[in-house]
Design an enzyme around this catalytic site. Structure first.
Site, short mmCIF file in Angstrom:
data_model
loop_
_atom_site.label_atom_id
_atom_site.label_comp_id
_atom_site.label_asym_id
_atom_site.label_seq_id
_atom_site.Cartn_x
_atom_site.Cartn_y
_atom_site.Cartn_z
CB SER A 181 -0.67 0.15 1.27
OG SER A 181 -1.66 1.04 1.39
CE1 TYR A 223 -3.83 -2.51 5.33
CE2 TYR A 223 -3.14 0.00 4.67
CZ TYR A 223 -3.44 -1.37 4.29
OH TYR A 223 -3.85 -1.60 3.08
CE LYS A 283 -1.52 -4.52 3.43
NZ LYS A 283 -1.80 -6.01 2.93
#
Ligand code: UFG
Length: 325
Positions: free
Chosen positions: A116, A140, A144
Site C-alpha cells: 500500500s 496497518y 505492509k
C-alpha cells in the site's frame, strides 16, 4: 502451473482472479471468507482456509503445482489497526510469514504482494517515488512495510522472487457490474459518497476544507480496481521471465480532490451528494499522488482509466447492489 491467490474473494482479489483467468492462467483461491464473498469469485476454484495453516498451504501448492502466489489476504482498516494492533500484526505479518514459509517449503518460486501507498505515511514530496523512505503512520501501514522487508530477506536468503505493489486509492467496480466493493465495512471516500448519494447513510463528512489544494479539500490518486487487477497480471508476466524482485507504485499519477469526486458523482448519478464540511481527519496528508513511471518501465503497465470511469462503475455497482453481494 497454477497461481494461488490468497484473499481472492475480497475486493481487489476478486477483480484480480478474474483478470488472471482472462490471461489464460489456472487459478486457485485460498480465502477464509471472514470478509470475502464466494459470489465474487464468479465460479473460480476456492479453498476455504487460513493462510497461516502451513500443512494446508504446502499440500495445496504441491497438489496443484503452484509456482506463483498472489497474496491479498489481510486486514485493511487503518482505524481498526490502531485500536487492535496485535490483531493486525498477528494476521497481516504472522499470517504472511507462515504463508511465505509454506510457499518456500513447497517450492513456490514467485510471489506478488498486495502492499500500500500507506507505507509512505505523509510523503515528503509528490509525486511519490519508490525511493522515498517508508514512514508508516499506522499499524496497518507498518504491517505492509514489515511484509515487504520479510520478502526482501527471503528473496536474499531463499531465492523467492517477489513484486510488492504499493496501491494508491483503489476504487470503482467491474465494467459489467458483476463484482464490486462490499460497502458494509468500508471507510473510504468513494463507497461512502455512493452510499450517501443513495440515502443509505448520513451525509458525507468532508474532512477539512482548508488544505493547500485547488479547492481546499484533500487530494488523492484514485485508481480503478480493474487497472490494479491488470497490474498483478503484469507483475506475474514480469516474474515469469525470470526478472528480479521489484517494489513499485500502482497509481495514475493524477490526483482528484474530495470536491471533484463529489461534483463528478453528482453529474454521473444525476443526484445531489448530501454532505457537510467538518474538521480535518487526524493523520490525513493534504496531497498524495503517485509517480507511476517505474511500473510503466518495468512491468509495461499503466492505468487505462481515470476518475470518470471509477465513479461511473462505482455508481452502477452501488446503485444496483445497495446491500452488497
Ligand atoms: N474523506 C472524507 N470523508 C470521508 C472519507 C474520506 O473527506 O468520510 C477524504 C479524506 O480526508 C481523504 C480522501 O477523502 O482526503 C480519501 O480518504 P480515504 O479514507 O478514502 O483514503 P486514504 O487516502 O485516507 O487512504 C486510502 C486507504 C489506505 C491506503 C491509501 C493509499 O484507506 O489503506 O489510501 O494511498 F493505504
Amino acid at each position: 502451473m497454477t497461481v494461488l491467490v490468497t484473499g481472492g474473494a475480497g475486493y481487489i482479489g476478486s477483480h484480480t482472479v478474474r483478470s488472471l483467468g482472462e490471461s489464460g492462467r489456472e487459478v486457485v483461491v485460498l480465502d477464509s471468507l471472514e470478509t470475502g464473498h464466494s459470489e465474487a469469485l464468479l465460479g473460480a476454484d476456492l479453498v476455504v482456509g487460513e493462510i497461516a495453516d502451513f500443512d494446508l498451504v504446502t499440500k495445496l501448492c504441491r497438489e496443484r503445482n503452484v509456482r506463483s502466489i498472489v497474496h491479498f489476504a489481510a486486514y485493511k482498516s487503518v482505524g481498526e489497526s490502531m485500536s487492535h494492533p496485535l490483531r493486525y500484526f498477528s494476521n497481516n505479518v504472522g499470517g504472511s510469514t507462515a504463508l511465505i514459509d509454506a510457499a518456500v517449503a513447497a517450492g513456490v518460486e514467485q510471489f506478488v504482494f498486495s502492499s500500500s501507498a500507506a507505507v509512505y505515511g505523509s510523503p515528503a514530496r509528490v509525486p511519490v517515488t519508490e525511493d522515498l523512505l517508508p514512514r508508516p503512520e499506522s499499524v496497518y501501514a507498518e504491517t505492509k512495510w514489515m511484509v515487504e522487508r520479510v520478502l526482501s530477506w527471503i528473496g536474499e536468503t531463499r531465492g523467492l522472487r517477489s513484486v510488492c505493489l504499493r496501491y494508491f486509492n483503489a476504487a470503482g467496480a467491474s465494467f459489467d457490474s458483476a463484482i464490486g466493493e462490499d460497502w458494509s465495512v468500508t471507510t473510504n471516500l468513494v463507497p461512502i459518497v455512493m452510499k450517501a448519494t443513495l440515502g443509505k447513510r448520513p451525509p458525507l463528512e468532508v474532512f477539512g476544507s482548508d488544505y493547500p489544494t485547488r479547492d481546499g479539500t484533500g487530494e488523492r490518486d484514485y485508481i480503478h480496481v480493474v487497472d490494479l487487477a491488470e497490474g498483478h497480471v503484469k507483475a506475474l508476466d514480469y516474474l515469469d521471465v525470470g526478472k528480479p524482485s521489484l517494489t513499485c507504485n500502482l497509481g495514475t499519477g493524477k490526483g482528484s480532490t474530495v470536491l471533484e469526486v463529489l461534483s463528478a458523482t453528482e453529474r454521473i448519478s444525476g443526484c445531489g451528494v448530501p454532505h457537510v464540511f467538518s474538521a480535518r481527519r487526524a493523520g490525513d496528508p493534504a496531497v498524495v499522488f503517485a509517480d507511476p513511471s517505474l511500473a510503466e518501465r518495468e512491468l509495461g503497465w499503466r492505468a487505462r482509466y481515470g476518475i470518470e470511469e471509477i465513479l461511473q462503475t462505482a455508481w452502477t455497482w452501488h446503485s444496483t447492489h445497495v446491500d452488497g453481494y
